[in-house]
Write a protein that holds these residues in place. Sequence first.
Motif, short mmCIF file in Angstrom:
data_model
loop_
_atom_site.label_atom_id
_atom_site.label_comp_id
_atom_site.label_asym_id
_atom_site.label_seq_id
_atom_site.Cartn_x
_atom_site.Cartn_y
_atom_site.Cartn_z
N ARG A 179 39.36 36.04 45.84
CA ARG A 179 38.75 35.76 44.63
C ARG A 179 39.65 36.34 43.41
O ARG A 179 39.93 37.74 43.69
CB ARG A 179 37.41 35.93 44.52
CG ARG A 179 36.46 35.12 45.36
CD ARG A 179 35.14 34.95 44.84
NE ARG A 179 34.59 34.57 43.58
CZ ARG A 179 33.67 34.67 42.98
NH1 ARG A 179 32.56 35.28 43.67
NH2 ARG A 179 33.31 34.15 41.63
N SER A 180 39.94 35.92 42.18
CA SER A 180 40.68 36.64 41.43
C SER A 180 39.40 36.77 40.13
O SER A 180 39.06 35.59 39.59
CB SER A 180 41.84 35.87 41.01
OG SER A 180 42.68 36.46 39.93
N LEU A 181 39.29 37.69 39.62
CA LEU A 181 38.01 37.93 38.62
C LEU A 181 38.73 38.72 37.64
O LEU A 181 39.57 39.41 37.66
CB LEU A 181 36.93 38.64 39.27
CG LEU A 181 36.08 37.79 40.66
CD1 LEU A 181 35.29 38.82 41.30
CD2 LEU A 181 35.59 36.69 40.03
N MET A 182 37.87 38.59 36.37
CA MET A 182 38.39 39.40 35.12
C MET A 182 36.85 39.80 34.61
O MET A 182 35.75 39.34 34.82
CB MET A 182 38.98 38.45 34.02
CG MET A 182 38.20 37.42 33.54
SD MET A 182 39.35 36.57 32.45
CE MET A 182 38.32 35.43 31.82
N TRP A 183 36.79 41.17 34.12
CA TRP A 183 35.99 42.05 33.61
C TRP A 183 35.18 41.05 32.19
O TRP A 183 36.21 40.84 31.33
CB TRP A 183 36.30 43.11 33.05
CG TRP A 183 35.21 44.01 32.42
CD1 TRP A 183 33.85 43.96 32.78
CD2 TRP A 183 35.38 45.41 31.74
NE1 TRP A 183 33.11 45.14 32.54
CE2 TRP A 183 34.04 45.78 31.39
CE3 TRP A 183 36.33 45.87 31.24
CZ2 TRP A 183 33.81 46.99 31.08
CZ3 TRP A 183 36.24 46.95 30.60
CH2 TRP A 183 34.92 47.56 30.31
N ALA A 184 34.05 40.69 32.35
CA ALA A 184 33.52 39.65 31.16
C ALA A 184 33.38 40.53 30.13
O ALA A 184 33.72 40.05 28.95
CB ALA A 184 31.91 39.55 31.53
N ASP A 185 33.02 41.91 30.08
CA ASP A 185 33.20 42.68 28.72
C ASP A 185 34.50 42.91 28.18
O ASP A 185 34.62 43.24 26.98
CB ASP A 185 32.47 43.99 28.93
CG ASP A 185 31.07 43.97 29.02
OD1 ASP A 185 30.40 42.79 28.79
OD2 ASP A 185 30.33 44.98 29.58
N GLY A 186 35.64 42.67 28.73
CA GLY A 186 37.01 42.72 28.26
C GLY A 186 37.41 41.45 27.64
O GLY A 186 38.58 41.45 27.06
N PRO B 53 42.30 40.58 29.35
CA PRO B 53 41.44 41.27 30.04
C PRO B 53 41.42 41.92 31.32
O PRO B 53 42.47 41.35 31.97
CB PRO B 53 40.27 40.07 30.07
CG PRO B 53 40.89 38.61 30.27
CD PRO B 53 42.35 39.08 29.58
N PRO B 54 41.07 42.73 31.52
CA PRO B 54 41.21 43.35 32.89
C PRO B 54 40.69 42.51 34.10
O PRO B 54 39.93 41.81 34.01
CB PRO B 54 40.33 44.76 32.98
CG PRO B 54 40.12 45.04 31.58
CD PRO B 54 40.05 43.74 30.74
N THR B 55 41.73 42.60 35.00
CA THR B 55 41.31 41.24 36.13
C THR B 55 41.75 42.37 37.64
O THR B 55 42.18 43.27 37.55
CB THR B 55 42.47 40.39 36.27
OG1 THR B 55 43.85 41.19 36.23
CG2 THR B 55 42.28 39.62 34.91
N ILE B 56 40.99 41.51 38.60
CA ILE B 56 41.12 42.07 40.00
C ILE B 56 41.22 41.05 40.89
O ILE B 56 40.26 40.17 40.93
CB ILE B 56 40.03 43.34 40.06
CG1 ILE B 56 40.20 43.99 41.62
CG2 ILE B 56 38.46 42.75 40.00
CD1 ILE B 56 39.30 45.24 41.79
N LYS B 57 41.93 41.13 41.90
CA LYS B 57 41.98 39.92 43.03
C LYS B 57 41.88 40.76 44.46
O LYS B 57 42.38 41.79 44.49
CB LYS B 57 43.42 39.23 42.92
CG LYS B 57 43.69 38.34 43.85
CD LYS B 57 44.81 37.18 43.81
CE LYS B 57 44.70 36.32 44.87
NZ LYS B 57 45.78 35.56 44.64
#
Length: 141
Positions: free
Chosen positions: A33-40, A48-52
């Motif tokens: 999964r590749s996700l991004m910070w909702a508050d960003g 926005p900050p992301t993390i995979k």
Amino acid sequence: MKLRYLAAVPCALVLAACSTGGGADQSADLSGRSLMWADGITADCEVPPTIKFGADGKVSGNAGCNYLVGSWSMEGAKIDLSGLGSTRRMCSPAIMKMEDAFMQNLGKTVYATAEGDKVYFLDADHKLVMTLVPETPGSCK
């Protein structure tokens, strides 16, 4: 009398199915999964900050200004993100402030749970640290 009980069986089965479904107490399946910070996701954000989360236990992403790398593992809902690192570029103060907050949140994270397509990172006391949503490339929306 028996007819009344027979009518209750389907209702009980539906309620049982609903109670075992997803929810914020379900451990998150992060692999691939590749996700991004909702508050960003703000009107003035550039990225926005992301993390995979790789299936191979590797993490990559963009913390806001710098690239994020490292490793991850999960056992139940408990997540280990202790092997994270990033590059050391400097960006505008606003982006650096967001990046610092994102990295601090990752450092506080002990548990990961999911509800629908949202992933919740929680601290050791099971308090919400941050919410992640599916990454939308090239967008802060």
